[in-house]
Scaffold this motif. Sequence first.
Motif, PDB file in Angstrom:
ATOM      1  N   LYS A  21       0.826  -1.097   0.118  1.00 33.86           N
ATOM      2  CA  LYS A  21       0.006   0.195  -0.172  1.00 33.86           C
ATOM      3  C   LYS A  21       0.945   1.188  -0.032  1.00 33.86           C
ATOM      4  CE  LYS A  21      -4.169  -1.720   2.028  1.00 33.86           C
ATOM      5  NZ  LYS A  21      -5.193  -1.480   3.034  1.00 33.86           N
ATOM      6  N   ARG A  22       0.519   2.123  -0.668  1.00 33.60           N
ATOM      7  CA  ARG A  22       1.289   3.603  -0.816  1.00 33.60           C
ATOM      8  C   ARG A  22       0.052   4.420  -0.313  1.00 33.60           C
ATOM      9  NH1 ARG A  22       5.650   3.381  -4.289  1.00 33.60           N
ATOM     10  NH2 ARG A  22       5.682   1.439  -5.774  1.00 33.60           N
ATOM     11  N   THR A  23       0.800   5.524   0.324  1.00 33.19           N
ATOM     12  CA  THR A  23      -0.073   6.404   1.139  1.00 33.19           C
ATOM     13  C   THR A  23       0.368   7.899   0.538  1.00 33.19           C
ATOM     14  OG1 THR A  23       0.016   4.988   3.397  1.00 33.19           O
ATOM     15  CG2 THR A  23      -0.595   7.401   3.466  1.00 33.19           C
ATOM     16  N   GLU A  24      -0.766   8.562   0.339  1.00 31.34           N
ATOM     17  CA  GLU A  24      -0.592   9.979  -0.140  1.00 31.34           C
ATOM     18  C   GLU A  24      -1.662  10.987   0.486  1.00 31.34           C
ATOM     19  OE1 GLU A  24       1.442   8.185  -3.717  1.00 31.34           O
ATOM     20  OE2 GLU A  24       1.328  10.168  -2.889  1.00 31.34           O
ATOM     21  N   HIS A  25      -1.273  12.097   0.610  1.00 33.63           N
ATOM     22  CA  HIS A  25      -2.062  12.967   0.998  1.00 33.63           C
ATOM     23  C   HIS A  25      -2.532  14.051  -0.075  1.00 33.63           C
ATOM     24  CE1 HIS A  25      -1.632  12.367   5.368  1.00 33.63           C
ATOM     25  NE2 HIS A  25      -0.473  11.759   4.791  1.00 33.63           N
ATOM     26  N   GLY A  26      -4.086  14.299   0.062  1.00 33.36           N
ATOM     27  CA  GLY A  26      -4.410  15.322  -0.959  1.00 33.36           C
ATOM     28  C   GLY A  26      -5.222  16.503  -0.509  1.00 33.36           C
ATOM     29  N   TRP A  27      -4.891  17.732  -0.848  1.00 29.44           N
ATOM     30  CA  TRP A  27      -5.667  18.653  -0.279  1.00 29.44           C
ATOM     31  C   TRP A  27      -6.504  19.557  -1.575  1.00 29.44           C
ATOM     32  CZ3 TRP A  27      -0.954  17.518   1.716  1.00 29.44           C
ATOM     33  CH2 TRP A  27      -0.820  17.473   2.900  1.00 29.44           C
ATOM     34  N   TYR A  28      -7.788  19.705  -1.578  1.00 28.67           N
ATOM     35  CA  TYR A  28      -8.644  20.264  -2.369  1.00 28.67           C
ATOM     36  C   TYR A  28      -9.187  21.477  -1.987  1.00 28.67           C
ATOM     37  CZ  TYR A  28      -8.685  15.500  -4.236  1.00 28.67           C
ATOM     38  OH  TYR A  28      -8.228  14.318  -4.836  1.00 28.67           O
ATOM     39  N   HIS A  29      -8.753  22.683  -2.487  1.00 27.12           N
ATOM     40  CA  HIS A  29      -9.457  23.886  -2.203  1.00 27.12           C
ATOM     41  C   HIS A  29     -10.424  24.251  -3.327  1.00 27.12           C
ATOM     42  CE1 HIS A  29      -9.238  28.291  -1.398  1.00 27.12           C
ATOM     43  NE2 HIS A  29      -9.764  27.879  -0.329  1.00 27.12           N
ATOM     44  N   PHE A  30     -11.941  24.436  -3.227  1.00 24.64           N
ATOM     45  CA  PHE A  30     -12.752  24.350  -4.356  1.00 24.64           C
ATOM     46  C   PHE A  30     -12.692  25.761  -4.763  1.00 24.64           C
ATOM     47  CE2 PHE A  30     -14.202  21.048  -1.413  1.00 24.64           C
ATOM     48  CZ  PHE A  30     -14.001  19.891  -2.261  1.00 24.64           C
ATOM     49  N   ALA A  31     -12.576  26.581  -3.761  1.00 27.84           N
ATOM     50  CA  ALA A  31     -12.905  28.204  -4.252  1.00 27.84           C
ATOM     51  C   ALA A  31     -11.487  28.449  -5.486  1.00 27.84           C
ATOM     52  CB  ALA A  31     -12.827  28.977  -3.166  1.00 27.84           C
ATOM     53  N   SER A  32     -10.581  28.049  -5.109  1.00 29.77           N
ATOM     54  CA  SER A  32      -9.291  28.494  -6.002  1.00 29.77           C
ATOM     55  C   SER A  32      -9.208  27.390  -6.984  1.00 29.77           C
ATOM     56  CB  SER A  32      -8.159  28.900  -5.365  1.00 29.77           C
ATOM     57  OG  SER A  32      -7.530  27.758  -4.553  1.00 29.77           O
ATOM     58  N   LYS A  33      -9.899  26.397  -6.832  1.00 29.29           N
ATOM     59  CA  LYS A  33      -9.587  24.940  -7.768  1.00 29.29           C
ATOM     60  C   LYS A  33      -8.047  24.802  -7.863  1.00 29.29           C
ATOM     61  CE  LYS A  33     -13.332  25.744 -11.131  1.00 29.29           C
ATOM     62  NZ  LYS A  33     -13.401  25.972 -12.495  1.00 29.29           N
ATOM     63  N   LYS A  34      -7.558  24.472  -6.490  1.00 29.45           N
ATOM     64  CA  LYS A  34      -6.310  23.891  -6.402  1.00 29.45           C
ATOM     65  C   LYS A  34      -6.124  22.780  -5.565  1.00 29.45           C
ATOM     66  CE  LYS A  34      -3.714  28.519  -6.445  1.00 29.45           C
ATOM     67  NZ  LYS A  34      -2.844  29.295  -5.720  1.00 29.45           N
ATOM     68  N   HIS A  35      -5.193  21.858  -6.156  1.00 29.53           N
ATOM     69  CA  HIS A  35      -5.409  20.546  -5.818  1.00 29.53           C
ATOM     70  C   HIS A  35      -3.816  20.065  -5.226  1.00 29.53           C
ATOM     71  CE1 HIS A  35      -5.633  16.017  -7.132  1.00 29.53           C
ATOM     72  NE2 HIS A  35      -5.154  16.133  -5.824  1.00 29.53           N
ATOM     73  N   PHE A  36      -3.672  19.766  -4.235  1.00 36.98           N
ATOM     74  CA  PHE A  36      -2.319  19.540  -3.760  1.00 36.98           C
ATOM     75  C   PHE A  36      -2.036  17.962  -3.437  1.00 36.98           C
ATOM     76  CE2 PHE A  36      -2.903  23.997  -2.887  1.00 36.98           C
ATOM     77  CZ  PHE A  36      -1.755  24.408  -3.240  1.00 36.98           C
TER      78      PHE A  36
END
Lengths: 179, 503
Positions: B117-132
Amino acid sequence: MSEDKHLLKRLRHGDSRALRQLYEKYRTDLYTVALTLIHDVHAAEDCLQDVFVRLAERAADMHIRRNLKGYLVSSVANRARDRFRSKTKPLDKIECFGCSACATDPAKVLIDREESVRLLNTLMRLPFAQREVFVLHVQAGMKFKDIAELQNVSIKTVLSRYRYAIEKLRTFLDREDIK
Amino acid sequence: MKSEHQIKQLAKQIRFEPDGIVDERVLACAEAVLEKSTKIQTSVLHRRHLIWRTIMRNSMTKLATAAGIIIAAFIFIHQLGGSVDGTTAALARAIENTKKMPWMHVISQSSYNGGQKRTEHGWYHFASKKHFSLASNGAAWCWDNSEAQKQYTYNPHDETLIISDLPKGGFHGSDSAFSMLESLLTNWNKKVATIKQHTERLDGRKVEVYEIVETLPDEAMSIGSAIVAKIQYKLLADTETSLILAGRMERLDKNNKVLARTEQQIDYPKIGPNDIYALGVPRTAEIIDMTGTTLARQTDDPRLVALDIQLPKAMFVGTPQDTRTPHLERPLGKPRPPFLAPVGTKNVALGKPVSSSDEEPIIGQLDMITDGDKEAADGSYVELGPLVQYVTIDLEAMYEIYAIVIWHYHKQARVYYDVVVQMADDADFITNVKTVFNNDRDNSAGLGVGKDLHYTETNEGKLIDVLSQGSVKARYIRFYSNTNTSNDLNHYIEVEVYGKPVK
């Protein structure tokens, strides 16, 4: 796998013995083509060196479509053409490689027949394109189709050049016979 | 008189051998180069390995966060007032509440073929449409889907930060993670997806479960050599808060064997990363700016493949002409990047009939323009008369066009004036006419002022990117030109039109 492919594969992995084996295998053929095309010992040596340095440099990325010999001969021919074009005053007649005057020449001469020497000198009187077709086809055994690709012309043009080369060589040699 | 055979025999006797000194010199030089190039090659291979790992990671990350993206897509569906068959009021509430959260944080665990298994973290900011996204090995990504349309990729192995344009044709053929809406809607409205809802308990809490099963078209996606036949999504929403809490995505083959599984836990922090450096990317990372290379669309979408455009031999002969022209495109200085188009795209102009404003060309026949011969040699090109001339290719059916490649004449570096390419549904160019290229800056051809650049003819031909101009469907394509920098005539060696039949 053919011997060349095997050697090329080893060369891709940096095997210098494969490089030496390839050099041993093709040195005479390539040097003969270069020297016959440009009639300049030093330039022919440079062509030979360029081709093998290039082979060593690009072996990893090299994809030989047909055969290695064809590729190497084409490379020599391309370099010979470049050097021929870069000459400001093309030689119109070469020294006789077979005579005693050439004994000190670094090239070891294997020509043992007087007529072959005359042919060699006569070749120099042909336009380069015709000489190239003749040398690549007769001496290097290249197919006309491959020569057409190398010269960027149609196969008909290559055939014409070959025909003209034969006719001119025949005329020049016979003229000298009469003398 | 000597025969041909005698002359050949004489020639075959000519043999030269380089002497030993030359042999040693040649071999010494070649061996030195071989040693050097082997070292470089090893380094390149190592680098390729790292890049490959990064790409894999990138791909995995994007797919791993797909369930998160699905949530984002649902939210946008709702924002735009759209609907999906089977979408329930409860899901709408969940979406409504989720979109109010400033950030969505997704922890993804992915495994492929039952592997680690590989673990990743993701962040979504809907207002600015940015995805980290941040991988456990320190690799980081930022997809900026705002107007900037940039993608940032950090490779911790060589500490490089690559900035590139956002890929076209991302997952599900969408432009970006945040614009999956249209493609999802399209897919699901075609009834290739089913959505079911039921209630479960998760950690003692009652949750609403939404299960979406999407059937993929043949060979649309693969994992290794295995073809993904369908994707199952499962979204869990808290019944009290209506917030989506978890997601699961499974990719299955035709025998329902799970090829890859991604499980996600979702929370909603008040703050998130401002930029990619907030993910731990060192400020000292070497920045490689690759923006502006939109032709080379890097994409994870397996439905886009590089067009196999066979190039003729490069051939410049004769005295170079002065090709200085206003608004001349700068040479790329390297081979054209590959052009990505949907799978199945091919040259639909091959062998198709050609007509022209000059019905009797000065040299050649009009059908040579679509005969597949792109060589610059004499006998491969058509010479049309002076002033504005055009050729029209009848594709004999409606096609969706993605790219066009034109070779006017590449035996010599020259620039053709007033190159205009138009498409239409009818031979008279009345219905649905669309201009996809126009470098007629002064409207001398009378087809309107164009803003495209002049370009120098080379063996690569001129590739016109139609795909980026939206969906263009046409049957007839017309190519105008108006003399060139070398003479007053017009020439065509070959035209290729890449597209797929309209279904």
